[in-house]
Write a protein that holds these residues in place. Sequence first.
Motif, PDB file in Angstrom:
ATOM      1  N   TYR A 200      47.744  46.802  49.476  1.00 15.26           N
ATOM      2  CA  TYR A 200      47.718  45.547  50.230  1.00 15.26           C
ATOM      3  C   TYR A 200      47.201  44.443  49.326  1.00 15.26           C
ATOM      4  O   TYR A 200      46.669  44.708  48.258  1.00 15.26           O
ATOM      5  N   ARG A 201      47.359  43.222  49.762  1.00 14.17           N
ATOM      6  CA  ARG A 201      46.827  42.067  49.042  1.00 14.17           C
ATOM      7  C   ARG A 201      45.490  41.696  49.644  1.00 14.17           C
ATOM      8  O   ARG A 201      45.370  41.532  50.859  1.00 14.17           O
ATOM      9  N   ALA A 202      44.498  41.545  48.798  1.00 10.32           N
ATOM     10  CA  ALA A 202      43.179  41.116  49.254  1.00 10.32           C
ATOM     11  C   ALA A 202      43.280  39.700  49.818  1.00 10.32           C
ATOM     12  O   ALA A 202      44.266  39.012  49.582  1.00 10.32           O
ATOM     13  N   PRO A 203      42.272  39.273  50.553  1.00 11.98           N
ATOM     14  CA  PRO A 203      42.308  37.933  51.149  1.00 11.98           C
ATOM     15  C   PRO A 203      42.679  36.843  50.136  1.00 11.98           C
ATOM     16  O   PRO A 203      42.486  36.996  48.942  1.00 11.98           O
ATOM     17  N   VAL A 204      43.150  35.754  50.668  1.00  9.91           N
ATOM     18  CA  VAL A 204      43.680  34.648  49.876  1.00  9.91           C
ATOM     19  C   VAL A 204      42.721  34.189  48.785  1.00  9.91           C
ATOM     20  O   VAL A 204      43.130  33.891  47.674  1.00  9.91           O
ATOM     21  N   TYR A 205      41.443  34.142  49.069  1.00  9.15           N
ATOM     22  CA  TYR A 205      40.501  33.625  48.075  1.00  9.15           C
ATOM     23  C   TYR A 205      40.374  34.524  46.856  1.00  9.15           C
ATOM     24  O   TYR A 205      39.946  34.078  45.812  1.00  9.15           O
ATOM     25  N   ARG A 206      40.747  35.809  46.967  1.00  7.30           N
ATOM     26  CA  ARG A 206      40.755  36.693  45.797  1.00  7.30           C
ATOM     27  C   ARG A 206      42.176  36.939  45.322  1.00  7.30           C
ATOM     28  O   ARG A 206      42.438  36.925  44.142  1.00  7.30           O
ATOM     29  N   GLY A 207      43.063  37.234  46.248  1.00  8.74           N
ATOM     30  CA  GLY A 207      44.467  37.425  45.924  1.00  8.74           C
ATOM     31  C   GLY A 207      44.793  38.624  45.055  1.00  8.74           C
ATOM     32  O   GLY A 207      45.875  38.698  44.493  1.00  8.74           O
ATOM     33  N   THR A 208      43.877  39.558  44.924  1.00  6.65           N
ATOM     34  CA  THR A 208      44.105  40.717  44.067  1.00  6.65           C
ATOM     35  C   THR A 208      44.787  41.841  44.834  1.00  6.65           C
ATOM     36  O   THR A 208      44.712  41.917  46.053  1.00  6.65           O
ATOM     37  N   ALA A 209      45.459  42.714  44.099  1.00  6.61           N
ATOM     38  CA  ALA A 209      46.075  43.898  44.701  1.00  6.61           C
ATOM     39  C   ALA A 209      44.984  44.947  44.916  1.00  6.61           C
ATOM     40  O   ALA A 209      44.200  45.230  44.020  1.00  6.61           O
ATOM     41  N   GLU A 210      44.918  45.496  46.109  1.00  5.09           N
ATOM     42  CA  GLU A 210      43.933  46.522  46.466  1.00  5.09           C
ATOM     43  C   GLU A 210      44.677  47.701  47.086  1.00  5.09           C
ATOM     44  O   GLU A 210      45.860  47.604  47.397  1.00  5.09           O
ATOM     45  N   THR A 211      43.971  48.797  47.299  1.00  6.22           N
ATOM     46  CA  THR A 211      44.540  49.974  47.944  1.00  6.22           C
ATOM     47  C   THR A 211      43.526  50.540  48.919  1.00  6.22           C
ATOM     48  O   THR A 211      42.348  50.659  48.599  1.00  6.22           O
ATOM     49  N   LEU A 212      43.988  50.881  50.125  1.00  5.16           N
ATOM     50  CA  LEU A 212      43.162  51.599  51.089  1.00  5.16           C
ATOM     51  C   LEU A 212      43.602  53.048  51.107  1.00  5.16           C
ATOM     52  O   LEU A 212      44.786  53.343  50.935  1.00  5.16           O
TER      53      LEU A 212
ATOM     54  N   TRP B 204      34.986  42.639  60.261  1.00  5.12           N
ATOM     55  CA  TRP B 204      35.449  41.267  60.100  1.00  5.12           C
ATOM     56  C   TRP B 204      36.934  41.283  59.824  1.00  5.12           C
ATOM     57  O   TRP B 204      37.396  41.984  58.943  1.00  5.12           O
ATOM     58  N   VAL B 205      37.699  40.524  60.559  1.00  7.58           N
ATOM     59  CA  VAL B 205      39.128  40.413  60.306  1.00  7.58           C
ATOM     60  C   VAL B 205      39.401  38.945  60.009  1.00  7.58           C
ATOM     61  O   VAL B 205      39.435  38.117  60.917  1.00  7.58           O
ATOM     62  N   GLU B 206      39.539  38.634  58.727  1.00  8.47           N
ATOM     63  CA  GLU B 206      39.739  37.240  58.322  1.00  8.47           C
ATOM     64  C   GLU B 206      41.220  36.939  58.154  1.00  8.47           C
ATOM     65  O   GLU B 206      41.791  36.124  58.862  1.00  8.47           O
ATOM     66  N   THR B 207      41.838  37.594  57.214  1.00 11.05           N
ATOM     67  CA  THR B 207      43.260  37.358  56.969  1.00 11.05           C
ATOM     68  C   THR B 207      44.110  38.501  57.499  1.00 11.05           C
ATOM     69  O   THR B 207      45.325  38.383  57.570  1.00 11.05           O
ATOM     70  N   GLY B 208      43.482  39.622  57.835  1.00  9.48           N
ATOM     71  CA  GLY B 208      44.205  40.761  58.372  1.00  9.48           C
ATOM     72  C   GLY B 208      44.757  41.694  57.329  1.00  9.48           C
ATOM     73  O   GLY B 208      45.414  42.678  57.672  1.00  9.48           O
ATOM     74  N   GLY B 209      44.519  41.443  56.038  1.00  5.12           N
ATOM     75  CA  GLY B 209      45.063  42.276  54.982  1.00  5.12           C
ATOM     76  C   GLY B 209      44.643  43.735  55.069  1.00  5.12           C
ATOM     77  O   GLY B 209      45.479  44.638  55.032  1.00  5.12           O
ATOM     78  N   THR B 210      43.359  43.979  55.225  1.00  6.75           N
ATOM     79  CA  THR B 210      42.900  45.371  55.311  1.00  6.75           C
ATOM     80  C   THR B 210      43.318  46.019  56.630  1.00  6.75           C
ATOM     81  O   THR B 210      43.665  47.197  56.669  1.00  6.75           O
ATOM     82  N   MET B 211      43.310  45.251  57.712  1.00  5.39           N
ATOM     83  CA  MET B 211      43.721  45.805  59.002  1.00  5.39           C
ATOM     84  C   MET B 211      45.190  46.210  58.969  1.00  5.39           C
ATOM     85  O   MET B 211      45.562  47.284  59.440  1.00  5.39           O
ATOM     86  N   TRP B 212      46.054  45.353  58.414  1.00  2.00           N
ATOM     87  CA  TRP B 212      47.481  45.686  58.330  1.00  2.00           C
ATOM     88  C   TRP B 212      47.699  46.910  57.449  1.00  2.00           C
ATOM     89  O   TRP B 212      48.532  47.757  57.754  1.00  2.00           O
ATOM     90  N   ALA B 213      46.961  47.021  56.354  1.00  2.08           N
ATOM     91  CA  ALA B 213      47.093  48.202  55.494  1.00  2.08           C
ATOM     92  C   ALA B 213      46.657  49.455  56.251  1.00  2.08           C
ATOM     93  O   ALA B 213      47.289  50.507  56.148  1.00  2.08           O
ATOM     94  N   ALA B 214      45.580  49.369  57.020  1.00  2.76           N
ATOM     95  CA  ALA B 214      45.115  50.520  57.811  1.00  2.76           C
ATOM     96  C   ALA B 214      46.132  50.903  58.875  1.00  2.76           C
ATOM     97  O   ALA B 214      46.366  52.088  59.128  1.00  2.76           O
ATOM     98  N   ILE B 215      46.773  49.932  59.486  1.00  6.32           N
ATOM     99  CA  ILE B 215      47.785  50.219  60.503  1.00  6.32           C
ATOM    100  C   ILE B 215      48.964  50.956  59.888  1.00  6.32           C
ATOM    101  O   ILE B 215      49.475  51.923  60.444  1.00  6.32           O
TER     102      ILE B 215
END
Length: 82
Positions: free
Chosen positions: A39-51, A70-81
């Motif tokens: 997934y892509r980390a939140p906009v302020y970091r913009g790095t590629a991450e993996t869950l 905390w659900v800010e941009t939803g990046g980690t939540m979407w990856a978990a889904i």
Amino acid sequence: GIDAAGYPLAGAMAARLGCGMLTVRKAEKLCCEVDAEPYRAPVYRGTAETLEIRTQAFRPGTRVLLVDQWVETGGTMWAAIR
């Protein structure tokens, strides 16, 4: 619970609901076979991450409740889904 900061809330909810809790972690934190989702980390970091989640953690069709602190941009939540 999604990554370390979501564990206290997820643990409390699991205890209250009388069910188990499973951890979803950032890459290379679990000490077992895993399924990974990039997934892509939140906009302020913009790095590629993996869950990662333990392989065969639950059967297909199992109902789950995803909890994060905390659900800010939803990046980690979407990856978990996924």
